[in-house]
Scaffold this motif. Structure first.
Motif, mmCIF file in Angstrom:
data_model
loop_
_atom_site.group_PDB
_atom_site.id
_atom_site.type_symbol
_atom_site.label_atom_id
_atom_site.label_comp_id
_atom_site.label_asym_id
_atom_site.label_seq_id
_atom_site.Cartn_x
_atom_site.Cartn_y
_atom_site.Cartn_z
ATOM 1 N N GLU A 109 0.938 -1.376 -0.090
ATOM 2 C CA GLU A 109 0.112 -0.080 -0.098
ATOM 3 C C GLU A 109 0.862 1.207 0.039
ATOM 4 O O GLU A 109 0.390 2.183 -0.570
ATOM 5 C CB GLU A 109 -0.943 0.116 1.245
ATOM 6 N N ALA A 110 1.918 1.158 0.501
ATOM 7 C CA ALA A 110 3.045 2.460 0.625
ATOM 8 C C ALA A 110 3.543 2.560 -0.570
ATOM 9 O O ALA A 110 3.924 3.854 -0.759
ATOM 10 C CB ALA A 110 3.971 2.138 1.777
ATOM 11 N N THR A 111 3.724 1.720 -1.541
ATOM 12 C CA THR A 111 4.487 2.031 -2.707
ATOM 13 C C THR A 111 3.403 1.998 -4.010
ATOM 14 O O THR A 111 3.934 1.962 -4.893
ATOM 15 C CB THR A 111 5.345 0.836 -2.863
ATOM 16 N N ARG A 112 2.299 2.084 -3.868
ATOM 17 C CA ARG A 112 1.309 2.538 -4.713
ATOM 18 C C ARG A 112 1.267 3.816 -5.381
ATOM 19 O O ARG A 112 1.595 4.947 -4.758
ATOM 20 C CB ARG A 112 -0.370 2.195 -4.130
ATOM 21 N N PHE A 113 1.262 4.123 -6.579
ATOM 22 C CA PHE A 113 1.220 5.361 -7.366
ATOM 23 C C PHE A 113 -0.055 5.631 -8.240
ATOM 24 O O PHE A 113 -0.635 4.670 -8.545
ATOM 25 C CB PHE A 113 2.207 5.452 -8.381
ATOM 26 N N ASP A 114 -0.356 6.892 -8.001
ATOM 27 C CA ASP A 114 -1.410 7.307 -8.832
ATOM 28 C C ASP A 114 -1.320 7.878 -9.945
ATOM 29 O O ASP A 114 -2.172 7.634 -10.850
ATOM 30 C CB ASP A 114 -2.464 8.384 -8.024
ATOM 31 N N MET A 115 0.074 8.500 -10.023
ATOM 32 C CA MET A 115 0.118 8.853 -11.527
ATOM 33 C C MET A 115 1.687 8.712 -11.696
ATOM 34 O O MET A 115 2.671 9.036 -11.188
ATOM 35 C CB MET A 115 0.002 10.376 -11.353
ATOM 36 N N VAL A 116 2.019 7.794 -12.798
ATOM 37 C CA VAL A 116 3.195 7.294 -13.229
ATOM 38 C C VAL A 116 3.291 8.161 -14.799
ATOM 39 O O VAL A 116 2.494 7.967 -15.315
ATOM 40 C CB VAL A 116 3.154 5.790 -13.331
ATOM 41 N N SER A 117 4.546 8.740 -14.515
ATOM 42 C CA SER A 117 5.164 9.255 -16.131
ATOM 43 C C SER A 117 6.410 8.694 -16.317
ATOM 44 O O SER A 117 7.052 8.198 -15.657
ATOM 45 C CB SER A 117 5.314 10.857 -15.576
ATOM 46 N N VAL A 118 6.630 8.521 -17.591
ATOM 47 C CA VAL A 118 7.732 8.036 -18.124
ATOM 48 C C VAL A 118 8.377 8.954 -19.307
ATOM 49 O O VAL A 118 7.498 9.647 -20.084
ATOM 50 C CB VAL A 118 7.319 6.412 -18.957
ATOM 51 N N VAL A 119 9.608 9.203 -19.396
ATOM 52 C CA VAL A 119 10.297 10.106 -20.671
ATOM 53 C C VAL A 119 10.791 8.904 -21.502
ATOM 54 O O VAL A 119 11.505 7.961 -21.199
ATOM 55 C CB VAL A 119 11.394 10.757 -19.932
ATOM 56 N N VAL A 120 10.377 9.104 -22.824
ATOM 57 C CA VAL A 120 10.955 8.299 -23.636
ATOM 58 C C VAL A 120 11.555 9.188 -24.702
ATOM 59 O O VAL A 120 10.937 10.142 -25.404
ATOM 60 C CB VAL A 120 9.755 7.510 -24.657
ATOM 61 N N ASN A 121 12.804 8.873 -25.263
ATOM 62 C CA ASN A 121 13.467 9.328 -26.258
ATOM 63 C C ASN A 121 13.061 9.161 -27.676
ATOM 64 O O ASN A 121 13.081 8.152 -27.920
ATOM 65 C CB ASN A 121 15.111 9.199 -25.956
ATOM 66 N N ALA A 122 12.658 10.249 -28.201
ATOM 67 C CA ALA A 122 12.019 10.053 -29.531
ATOM 68 C C ALA A 122 12.938 9.502 -30.534
ATOM 69 O O ALA A 122 12.640 8.974 -31.714
ATOM 70 C CB ALA A 122 11.428 11.449 -30.128
ATOM 71 N N ALA A 123 14.178 9.937 -30.613
ATOM 72 C CA ALA A 123 15.175 9.382 -31.479
ATOM 73 C C ALA A 123 15.649 8.134 -31.488
ATOM 74 O O ALA A 123 15.649 6.976 -32.380
ATOM 75 C CB ALA A 123 16.727 10.180 -31.331
ATOM 76 N N THR A 124 15.676 7.472 -30.043
ATOM 77 C CA THR A 124 15.979 6.152 -29.909
ATOM 78 C C THR A 124 14.916 5.103 -29.951
ATOM 79 O O THR A 124 15.027 4.022 -30.087
ATOM 80 C CB THR A 124 16.851 5.818 -28.701
ATOM 81 N N GLU A 125 13.747 5.714 -29.411
ATOM 82 C CA GLU A 125 12.297 4.972 -29.274
ATOM 83 C C GLU A 125 12.680 3.665 -28.385
ATOM 84 O O GLU A 125 12.096 2.774 -28.433
ATOM 85 C CB GLU A 125 11.926 4.529 -30.659
ATOM 86 N N ASN A 126 13.647 3.756 -27.429
ATOM 87 C CA ASN A 126 13.872 2.735 -26.596
ATOM 88 C C ASN A 126 12.590 2.626 -25.506
ATOM 89 O O ASN A 126 11.953 3.651 -25.077
ATOM 90 C CB ASN A 126 14.847 3.015 -25.629
ATOM 91 N N ILE A 127 12.167 1.422 -25.480
ATOM 92 C CA ILE A 127 10.855 1.215 -24.346
ATOM 93 C C ILE A 127 11.144 0.611 -23.294
ATOM 94 O O ILE A 127 9.954 0.277 -22.564
ATOM 95 C CB ILE A 127 9.518 0.790 -25.380
ATOM 96 N N ASP A 128 12.131 0.207 -22.853
ATOM 97 C CA ASP A 128 12.612 -0.200 -21.641
ATOM 98 C C ASP A 128 12.023 0.536 -20.316
ATOM 99 O O ASP A 128 10.913 0.081 -19.542
ATOM 100 C CB ASP A 128 13.866 -0.658 -21.374
ATOM 101 N N ALA A 129 12.029 1.761 -20.420
ATOM 102 C CA ALA A 129 11.377 2.685 -19.254
ATOM 103 C C ALA A 129 9.768 2.448 -19.414
ATOM 104 O O ALA A 129 9.024 2.538 -18.532
ATOM 105 C CB ALA A 129 12.055 4.202 -19.387
ATOM 106 N N PHE A 130 9.417 2.493 -20.660
ATOM 107 C CA PHE A 130 7.959 2.644 -20.823
ATOM 108 C C PHE A 130 7.263 1.376 -20.298
ATOM 109 O O PHE A 130 6.420 1.376 -19.837
ATOM 110 C CB PHE A 130 7.506 2.728 -22.473
ATOM 111 N N ASP A 131 7.821 0.194 -20.656
ATOM 112 C CA ASP A 131 7.376 -1.196 -20.093
ATOM 113 C C ASP A 131 7.189 -1.018 -18.633
ATOM 114 O O ASP A 131 6.194 -1.589 -18.314
ATOM 115 C CB ASP A 131 8.259 -2.149 -20.918
ATOM 116 N N TYR A 132 8.278 -0.563 -18.086
ATOM 117 C CA TYR A 132 8.151 -0.650 -16.644
ATOM 118 C C TYR A 132 7.270 0.437 -15.903
ATOM 119 O O TYR A 132 6.462 -0.138 -15.045
ATOM 120 C CB TYR A 132 9.708 -0.163 -16.049
ATOM 121 N N ALA A 133 7.064 1.602 -16.648
ATOM 122 C CA ALA A 133 6.254 2.595 -16.350
ATOM 123 C C ALA A 133 4.668 1.921 -16.504
ATOM 124 O O ALA A 133 3.613 2.148 -15.705
ATOM 125 C CB ALA A 133 6.105 3.740 -16.983
#
Length: 145
Positions: A5-29
């Motif tokens: 309960e203590a580690t739940r989030f209501d709003m998750v944001s992710v930064v994805v670089n348009a040039a590399t289109e790497n989605i690892d951070a996106f997957d986690y978010a």
């Protein structure tokens, strides 16, 4: 209150670089947002650090770059919705200062609880500044993958 309960989030944001289109951070978010039934905010960042002066002054090049980022953002949004994200918002930002972008998005677009960034496509000094700004000034959690 247990740890889950203590580690739940209501709003998750992710930064994805348009040039590399790497989605690892996106997957986690996305996994975090779906698990917590949180809103997912996708920031597609057009990094101007590697942009030559010639390209910066070419309106067609700049428009093409923005159109590609917009298509990529739409694709990510569609995937997030298909995977069950409760609410998805997208913001396309251009610039060379990740810390300033982090604050600008937080103050104007959406105030997130956690910010996820991929480490492979950002300058590590930029990441350090953005994380410090998010943690100290915005008082939100950050995850760097």
């Amino acid at each position: 209150m247990d740890l889950a309960e203590a580690t739940r989030f209501d709003m998750v944001s992710v930064v994805v670089n348009a040039a590399t289109e790497n989605i690892d951070a996106f997957d986690y978010a996305l996994q975090t947002a779906v698990h917590d039934n949180a809103s997912l905010n996708i920031i597609v960042w057009i990094d101007d650090d590697n942009l030559s002066v010639f390209n910066a002054l070419n309106p067609r090049y700049v428009r093409k770059q923005h159109d590609q980022a917009d298509k990529f953002a739409t694709d990510l949004s569609d995937v997030a919705k298909a995977m069950g994200a409760r609410s998805v918002k997208v913001s396309i930002k251009r610039g060379s200062n990740l810390a300033r972008l982090t604050e600008e998005v937080y103050c104007t677009d959406f105030s997130f609880d956690v910010l996820v960034m991929g480490s492979d496509h950002h300058d590590h000094t930029q990441i350090r500044r953005a994380v410090n700004q998010a943690n100290d000034e915005l008082e939100v959690a950050t995850v760097v993958l």
